[in-house]
Enzyme design. Structure first.
Site, short mmCIF file in Angstrom:
data_model
loop_
_atom_site.label_atom_id
_atom_site.label_comp_id
_atom_site.label_asym_id
_atom_site.label_seq_id
_atom_site.Cartn_x
_atom_site.Cartn_y
_atom_site.Cartn_z
N GLU A 34 0.83 -1.21 0.00
CA GLU A 34 0.00 0.00 0.00
C GLU A 34 0.86 1.25 0.00
OE1 GLU A 34 -3.12 -0.12 -1.18
OE2 GLU A 34 -3.59 -1.49 0.47
N GLY A 127 -13.49 2.24 -1.37
CA GLY A 127 -12.05 2.01 -1.55
C GLY A 127 -11.76 0.75 -2.34
N SER A 131 -14.18 3.53 -9.42
CA SER A 131 -13.92 4.53 -10.47
C SER A 131 -12.90 4.00 -11.48
CB SER A 131 -13.47 5.85 -9.88
OG SER A 131 -12.27 5.66 -9.17
N GLU A 169 -6.73 9.87 -15.43
CA GLU A 169 -7.12 10.19 -14.05
C GLU A 169 -6.24 11.31 -13.48
OE1 GLU A 169 -7.27 6.93 -11.25
OE2 GLU A 169 -8.72 8.14 -10.12
N ASP A 181 -4.42 0.43 -9.27
CA ASP A 181 -5.82 0.05 -9.48
C ASP A 181 -6.15 -0.28 -10.94
OD1 ASP A 181 -6.17 0.63 -6.75
OD2 ASP A 181 -6.37 2.74 -7.22
C1 GLA Z 1 -5.32 4.44 -4.18
C2 GLA Z 1 -4.58 4.81 -5.46
C3 GLA Z 1 -3.49 3.79 -5.80
C4 GLA Z 1 -2.60 3.51 -4.61
C5 GLA Z 1 -3.42 3.23 -3.36
C6 GLA Z 1 -2.57 3.09 -2.12
O1 GLA Z 1 -6.05 3.26 -4.36
O2 GLA Z 1 -5.50 4.89 -6.53
O3 GLA Z 1 -2.75 4.23 -6.91
O4 GLA Z 1 -1.68 4.53 -4.41
O5 GLA Z 1 -4.38 4.26 -3.11
O6 GLA Z 1 -1.79 1.94 -2.21
#
Ligand code: GLA
Length: 385
Positions: A34, A127, A131, A169, A181
Site C-alpha cells: 500500500e 475504496g 472509479s 485520471e 488500481d
Molecule cells: C489508491 C490509489 C493507488 C494507490 C493506493 C494506495 O487506491 O489509486 O494508486 O496509491 O491508493 O496503495
C-alpha cells in the site's frame, strides 16, 4: 442479472437497438503493498467478482454521450461532449471519468464518438476502485469500437492501456493516483493475485486460492469516508518525493538508509521501505503455497500504515483489531485509506465468529454497521458480448 446484461438491456431501452458490444472491468482489493505504487515499488492486488459494465455503440457525429444507471435503475445522462474538443477542466463530476478516457485515447489516435451506458455492482466509495473499474471498462469499450482488442497482436497492450487510464485520471480528472488500481482491473486473472513491480512493469500471476486452503478473505467495508482522503493522498505523495530527493535516490524504493531524513519524513519512508519488503515476503510465502502464513505480515502492514504512514482511521483500526482479536490470521486496511475497506484472512470455521465480533465492535461504539463480504480472486477486464 450480471452488470453486462443490465447494461445491454438498458442500452436497448434507451436507444431502441442493441449496443455494438459490452465490456466490463472489476474492482479490486490490494492484498498488500500500500502506497508503494507511486514510489516505484511492489503491489499485490486481486480482482473482485464485482464489475462495472459498459454497453457501447459508435456515433458518427463525434459526440460522446455517457449514461450511468444506479442501483435504483434510474439513468443519469451527462451532457454529450465533442471528443475532438475534450480538454482537462471541461467536464466535471462523474462524467469526467469516461470523458478523460476518451480524451487520452483520442491522443493515442483512437478517436470516436460513442453512446455509452454504464452500470455495475462494485460498491462505490468503499475504496474498492469502482472509479478505476469504470475507466478501464470505458477504455476497452472505446478501443473495441475502434477495432482494437488490447493484448492481441497489433493492438495496445493491457499495460499500455493501464498507463493511459492513469494519465486520464491524473491529468483530466485531476487525481494524482499511481498505477495499482488500473493494472489490477485490467490484468488480474481468476484465483491469482497479481504481483507487479511498478518500476519495471514486470508482472507475475501468483496462485491465490484461499478456499482451497480452508480460508476466506473477508472484506469489511467500514462505510467511513473522511474528507482528508484526497488532500492527504497528494500530500503523502509529495512528501515521498521530497524524501527521495533528500536521500538522492530516484524513488523511495531505492532507499537503503533513512538516517538522513528529518523527523517528519522518516516514518513515511520507513513505511515504504518495509512495505516493499512485506510484499516480497508475502509473494515468497504464496509461491511456497504457505497461504495461511501470510497473516502476521498483513497485520504488520496495517500497523505501518496506521503508525508510520498515518493513513488509517478509527473505523479501519476497529475492523482490524476486532477481526484479529476474534481469530483472523491477519488483517489490514486496503487501498488509499482514511475510510473505505479492510481485509481479513480468516479460517472458514472462524468466519462467523469474526463477522460477529466486527459487527458488535461497531454496535458498541454506535458506528454505522460495516458491510461484510467474501473476496474471491476473479477475472480482469474484458469483452462480455
Ligand atoms: C489508491 C490509489 C493507488 C494507490 C493506493 C494506495 O487506491 O489509486 O494508486 O496509491 O491508493 O496503495
Amino acid at each position: 442479472m450480471t452488470p453486462a446484461r443490465r447494461a445491454a438491456d438498458k442500452f436497448r431501452r434507451l436507444y431502441g437497438r442493441a449496443p455494438r458490444g459490452v465490456w466490463s472491468a472489476p474492482g479490486r482489493v490490494n492484498l498488500i503493498g500500500e502506497h508503494t505504487d507511486y514510489n516505484d515499488g511492489y503491489v499485490l492486488p486481486f480482482a473482485l467478482p464485482f464489475r462495472i459494465a459498459v454497453a457501447a455503440a459508435p456515433r458518427a457525429d463525434g459526440l460522446l454521450a455517457a449514461t450511468t444507471v444506479g442501483d435504483d435503475g434510474f439513468p443519469q445522462r451527462a451532457a454529450p461532449v465533442r471528443v475532438a474538443e475534450l480538454t482537462p477542466g471541461l467536464v466535471g463530476g462523474w462524467a469526467a471519468y469516461p470523458s478523460g478516457v476518451a480524451w487520452v485515447l483520442r491522443d493515442q489516435g483512437f478517436t470516436s464518438g460513442a453512446n455509452l451506458v454504464i452500470t455495475g455492482d462494485v460498491p462505490a466509495g468503499a475504496g474498492l476502485s469502482s472509479s478505476h473499474a469504470l475507466q478501464c471498462a470505458v477504455a476497452l469499450a472505446l478501443l473495441g469500437l475502434a477495432g482494437a482488442r488490447p493484448g492481441k497482436a497489433g493492438a495496445p497492450t493491457l499495460t499500455e492501456v493501464a498507463g493511459w487510464v492513469q494519465r486520464s485520471e491524473n491529468d483530466f480528472v485531476g487525481v494524482p493516483t499511481g498505477l495499482l488500481d488500473q493494472t489490477a482491473s485490467l490484468c488480474c486473472v481468476e484465483s491469482h493475485a497479481l504481483f507487479l513491480d511498478v518500476r519495471s512493469g514486470v508482472q507475475e500471476q501468483v496462485p491465490f486460492d484461499a478456499a482451497a486452503h480452508g480460508l476466506d478473505v473477508l472484506v469489511i467495508d467500514t462505510r467511513a469516508k473522511h474528507s482528508l482522503a484526497n488532500s492527504a493522498y497528494g500530500e503523502r505523495r509529495r512528501d515521498c518525493e521530497r524524501a527521495a530527493k533528500l536521500l538522492g535516490v530516484a524513488a523511495l524504493r531505492d532507499a537503503d538508509t533513512l538516517t538522513r531524513l528529518p523527523d517528519d519524513l522518516l516514518p513515511l519512508a520507513r513505511h515504504v521501505v518495509t512495505e516493499n519488503e512485506r510484499v516480497l515476503r508475502t509473494v515468497a510465502m504464496l509461491r511456497d503455497g504457505a497461504l495461511a502464513d501470510i497473516g502476521p505480515t498483513l497485520t504488520a502492514s496495517h500497523r505501518s500504515l496506521r503508525d508510520d504512514y498515518r493513513v488509517s482511521c478509527p473505523e479501519l483500526d476497529l475492523a482490524v483489531d476486532a477481526a484479529v482479536g476474534a481469530g483472523a490470521l491477519g488483517a489490514r486496511m486496503t487501498g488509499g485509506g482514511f475510510g473505505g475497506s479492510a481485509i481479513a484472512l480468516v479460517p472458514v470455521d472462524r468466519r462467523a465468529q469474526v463477522c460477529d465480533a466486527v459487527l458488535s465492535a461497531y454496535v458498541e461504539r454506535s458506528l454505522p454497521s460495516p458491510r461484510l463480504f467474501r473476496a474471491v480472486p476473479s477475472a480482469g477486464a474484458g469483452r462480455d458480448h
